[in-house]
Design a protein around this motif. Sequence first.
Motif, mmCIF file in Angstrom:
data_model
loop_
_atom_site.group_PDB
_atom_site.id
_atom_site.type_symbol
_atom_site.label_atom_id
_atom_site.label_comp_id
_atom_site.label_asym_id
_atom_site.label_seq_id
_atom_site.Cartn_x
_atom_site.Cartn_y
_atom_site.Cartn_z
ATOM 1 N N THR A 1 -15.615 2.356 -57.956
ATOM 2 C CA THR A 1 -16.677 2.986 -58.179
ATOM 3 C C THR A 1 -17.495 2.278 -57.106
ATOM 4 O OG1 THR A 1 -16.212 3.669 -60.388
ATOM 5 C CG2 THR A 1 -18.451 4.201 -59.141
ATOM 6 N N ALA B 1 -21.628 3.490 -55.077
ATOM 7 C CA ALA B 1 -22.742 4.123 -54.692
ATOM 8 C C ALA B 1 -23.308 4.454 -53.769
ATOM 9 C CB ALA B 1 -24.314 3.526 -55.538
ATOM 10 N N THR C 1 -26.453 5.735 -52.285
ATOM 11 C CA THR C 1 -27.770 5.544 -51.902
ATOM 12 C C THR C 1 -28.467 6.036 -50.383
ATOM 13 O OG1 THR C 1 -28.639 3.134 -52.385
ATOM 14 C CG2 THR C 1 -27.941 4.079 -54.350
ATOM 15 N N ARG D 1 -28.828 9.281 -54.238
ATOM 16 C CA ARG D 1 -27.515 8.551 -55.227
ATOM 17 C C ARG D 1 -26.989 10.185 -55.659
ATOM 18 N NH1 ARG D 1 -26.940 3.546 -59.233
ATOM 19 N NH2 ARG D 1 -25.549 3.840 -59.660
ATOM 20 N N GLU D 2 -25.605 9.715 -54.764
ATOM 21 C CA GLU D 2 -24.353 9.453 -55.694
ATOM 22 C C GLU D 2 -22.537 9.073 -56.263
ATOM 23 O OE1 GLU D 2 -21.229 13.203 -53.828
ATOM 24 O OE2 GLU D 2 -23.348 13.317 -53.455
ATOM 25 N N ASP D 3 -22.886 8.410 -57.090
ATOM 26 C CA ASP D 3 -21.422 7.368 -57.078
ATOM 27 C C ASP D 3 -20.235 8.325 -56.492
ATOM 28 O OD1 ASP D 3 -23.229 5.943 -57.841
ATOM 29 O OD2 ASP D 3 -22.647 6.624 -60.037
ATOM 30 N N GLU E 1 -23.848 -4.544 -59.491
ATOM 31 C CA GLU E 1 -23.872 -4.280 -58.411
ATOM 32 C C GLU E 1 -22.756 -5.653 -58.128
ATOM 33 O OE1 GLU E 1 -27.596 -3.329 -55.922
ATOM 34 O OE2 GLU E 1 -27.864 -1.344 -57.224
#
Length: 259
Positions: A3, A5, A7, A12-14, A60
């Motif tokens: 996954t 991210a 940003t 933010r969108e995963d 992260e």
Amino acid sequence: MPTYAFTQPGFREDFEADTDADAERIATDMLRSGEYEPGDPPSTFRVEAHVTRLGPGGFEEDGWSVQLDIDPDEPPCPVRKDAGHDWTGEHRMTGGLVENPGVFSSGHGQIRTVEACLACGARKTDDLGGTEPASGDCMRVLTYEPPGTVDPPGMPVYWSVVEGGWGGANAVEPEPAGVGVPDDVAAWAASHGLHPDNPNVYLLVATEDEAQNDLPGEIDWMKGTVSYAGDMAIRAALAAADAADAEHRQHLSDTYEGT
């Protein structure tokens, strides 16, 4: 599947991707699909996002920046409409050295090229030595300036005063074709017999590339210019006349074959 991210400030969108390379491609597509306000004048601008690979629990693991330079859409030409601009690098429209028109030195040891629209006078600049405002880095910047930035030159034509018919000539009567007649041309034509009381004398106009020598019944001719729109109107009228003539000949052929 890992996954990631995507940003940007306040956003933010995963998303999932198989590899870091796939994640960068997806992030670049997300940048490309964003909605941005064009500048004034519209110019190339740079957008950026941060991509982070997320481990278990959203930890992260790694991250990097993704950048994309977005060129402005070419604005419409108010004269040529759907046909788009008629860009030229001719010296009379762009300046620079006569032997290398429209080419100028720019920053970062690069060059800047300029083109202008013959129809509306819009200007397009492609600057290989542009500067990204935030970082100061060199970047290519494409800029469109509005119609009228450059004065479009007149398009060369030939005016003819003829007596009698002019069948087969690549010329048209200006007013029915929607072409304005300059005052000096009207005065010149009148001095050669053009008058409402003399219906056998006509004023014709032809584009430079279509003009013919020795028109039937030609009294005199002069060279002049019309606007780009006038040039288009002449060509459209000639095309319509050719189409009507072809249709008439086909009708005669069909009629002959049917007898």
